[in-house]
Design a protein around this motif. Structure first.
Motif, PDB file in Angstrom:
ATOM      1  N   SER A  49       0.820  -1.222   0.000  1.00 40.11           N
ATOM      2  CA  SER A  49       0.000   0.000   0.000  1.00 40.11           C
ATOM      3  C   SER A  49       0.843   1.255   0.000  1.00 40.11           C
ATOM      4  N   ALA A  53      -2.502   3.685   0.237  1.00 36.93           N
ATOM      5  CA  ALA A  53      -3.798   3.001   0.258  1.00 36.93           C
ATOM      6  C   ALA A  53      -4.174   2.623   1.692  1.00 36.93           C
ATOM      7  N   ASN A  58      -8.533  10.709   0.678  1.00 34.23           N
ATOM      8  CA  ASN A  58      -9.663  10.832  -0.245  1.00 34.23           C
ATOM      9  C   ASN A  58     -10.330  12.175   0.000  1.00 34.23           C
ATOM     10  N   VAL A  73      -2.352  -5.900  -8.057  1.00 39.29           N
ATOM     11  CA  VAL A  73      -2.749  -4.545  -8.471  1.00 39.29           C
ATOM     12  C   VAL A  73      -2.135  -4.160  -9.812  1.00 39.29           C
ATOM     13  N   GLN A  84      -2.140   7.432  -9.298  1.00 43.58           N
ATOM     14  CA  GLN A  84      -3.440   6.972  -8.826  1.00 43.58           C
ATOM     15  C   GLN A  84      -4.089   8.051  -7.962  1.00 43.58           C
ATOM     16  N   ASN A  86      -7.274   9.067  -4.766  1.00 48.10           N
ATOM     17  CA  ASN A  86      -8.292   8.780  -3.750  1.00 48.10           C
ATOM     18  C   ASN A  86      -8.030   7.503  -2.956  1.00 48.10           C
ATOM     19  N   GLN A  88      -6.452   4.769  -3.758  1.00 45.54           N
ATOM     20  CA  GLN A  88      -6.343   3.514  -4.488  1.00 45.54           C
ATOM     21  C   GLN A  88      -4.880   3.227  -4.813  1.00 45.54           C
ATOM     22  N   ASN A  89      -4.520   1.949  -4.940  1.00 41.98           N
ATOM     23  CA  ASN A  89      -3.162   1.603  -5.365  1.00 41.98           C
ATOM     24  C   ASN A  89      -3.198   0.734  -6.618  1.00 41.98           C
ATOM     25  N   THR A  90      -4.160   1.042  -7.509  1.00 40.66           N
ATOM     26  CA  THR A  90      -4.362   0.258  -8.732  1.00 40.66           C
ATOM     27  C   THR A  90      -4.008   1.039  -9.987  1.00 40.66           C
ATOM     28  N   ASN A  92      -5.044   3.855 -11.190  1.00 42.42           N
ATOM     29  CA  ASN A  92      -6.282   4.164 -11.907  1.00 42.42           C
ATOM     30  C   ASN A  92      -6.174   5.402 -12.788  1.00 42.42           C
TER      31      ASN A  92
END
Length: 215
Positions: A49, A53, A58, A73, A84, A86, A88-90, A92
Motif C-alpha cells: 500500500s 492506500a 480521499n 494490483v 493513482q 483517492n 487507491q493503489n491500482t 487508476n
C-alpha cells in the motif's frame, strides 16, 4: 509540508530520491497531493500500500515510485512509476511504467532526480525520473479530484513490509504558490540541501501584496 500548495497555479517541485540498496527489498514511496491535513499519523497501510492506500487520502493524487511487484494490483516486474487517486493503489490514473529510462532496478543506493510539474493552463501533470519524462497526464486537479478547492497538503508517504529498504528523499527545488495568484516560494537553483544548514527562500509577490514569514 506545513505549507499548502495552490494547484490552481503552476508548480515545479524537484527532489532527489534514494530507494535503498537491496534489489530484493521493498516497497517504495509516494508523492501525494491531498486534503487530509498534516497531523501525525496521516498515512495509510504498510507493504504494497506504500503508506498511501488504506489511509485518509480521499480526495488525493499519488505519484508512486514502487520497487516491488504486487501482481494483484497490476504491478510490472521492473521498478516502476504509476499515478493513482483517492487512496487507491491500482494505477487508476496512469498505468505503471519503468521508473528509470534505462534500468529495471533503482534499488542501487544511488540518488535519482525526481520531478513533478503541473501546468493548470493545460491541465497536464508531468513526472520525471533520472532526467527523463516518465508520465504526462491530462487531469482536472481543481474541479475534478479536489472538488473545486485548489488548496492541498503535499508530501511523501512510504512503507516497507516483509522485505525492507532504507528509503529517503531530499527537496532540491521548490517552485510553487502557497497562497493565491502572484506569490511563489522559490529556492535558489544552485542550492541543494539535506540535513542541517540554511537555504535562502525568495518570495516573488505582485505589487501591492503583503508578504510575511513565520518559522
Amino acid at each position: 509540508h506545513d505549507c499548502t500548495l495552490n494547484v490552481s497555479q503552476p508548480f515545479d517541485i524537484q527532489f532527489e530520491v534514494n530507494l535503498g540498496s537491496d534489489n530484493g527489498g521493498a516497497d517504495g514511496m509516494c508523492f501525494v497531493l491531498h486534503q487530509s491535513g498534516t497531523a501525525e499519523g496521516t498515512y495509510g497501510v504498510s507493504g504494497g500500500s506504500l503508506g498511501y492506500a488504506g489511509g485518509p487520502f480521499n480526495p488525493s493524487l499519488c505519484v508512486e515510485i514502487d520497487t516491488w511487484q504486487n501482481g494483484d494490483v497490476g504491478d510490472p516486474s521492473e521498478d516502476h512509476i504509476g499515478i493513482q487517486s483517492n487512496g487507491q493503489n491500482t494505477h487508476n490514473l496512469a498505468a505503471p511504467v519503468q521508473a528509470h529510462p534505462s534500468f529495471t532496478n533503482i534499488e542501487t543506493g544511488q540518488w535519482y532526480d525526481f520531478r513533478v510539474v503541473w501546468d493548470p493552463s493545460t491541465t497536464v501533470l508531468e513526472v520525471y525520473f533520472a532526467g527523463s519524462l516518465r508520465h504526462s497526464l491530462n487531469v482536472n486537479l481543481v474541479g475534478g479530484i479536489f472538488g473545486g478547492n485548489p488548496f492541498v497538503n503535499w508530501g511523501f508517504v512510504a512503507s516497507t513490509g516483509g522485505a525492507t529498504n532504507v528509503q529517503s528523499f531530499c527537496m532540491t527545488d521548490a517552485g510553487y504558490s502557497a497562497s493565491g495568484p502572484g506569490l511563489n516560494l522559490l529556492v535558489d537553483e544552485s542550492l541543494s540541501l539535506c540535513g542541517e544548514g540554511e537555504v535562502e527562500l525568495v518570495a516573488e509577490a505582485n505589487p501591492g501584496s503583503n508578504v510575511s514569514w513565520e518559522g
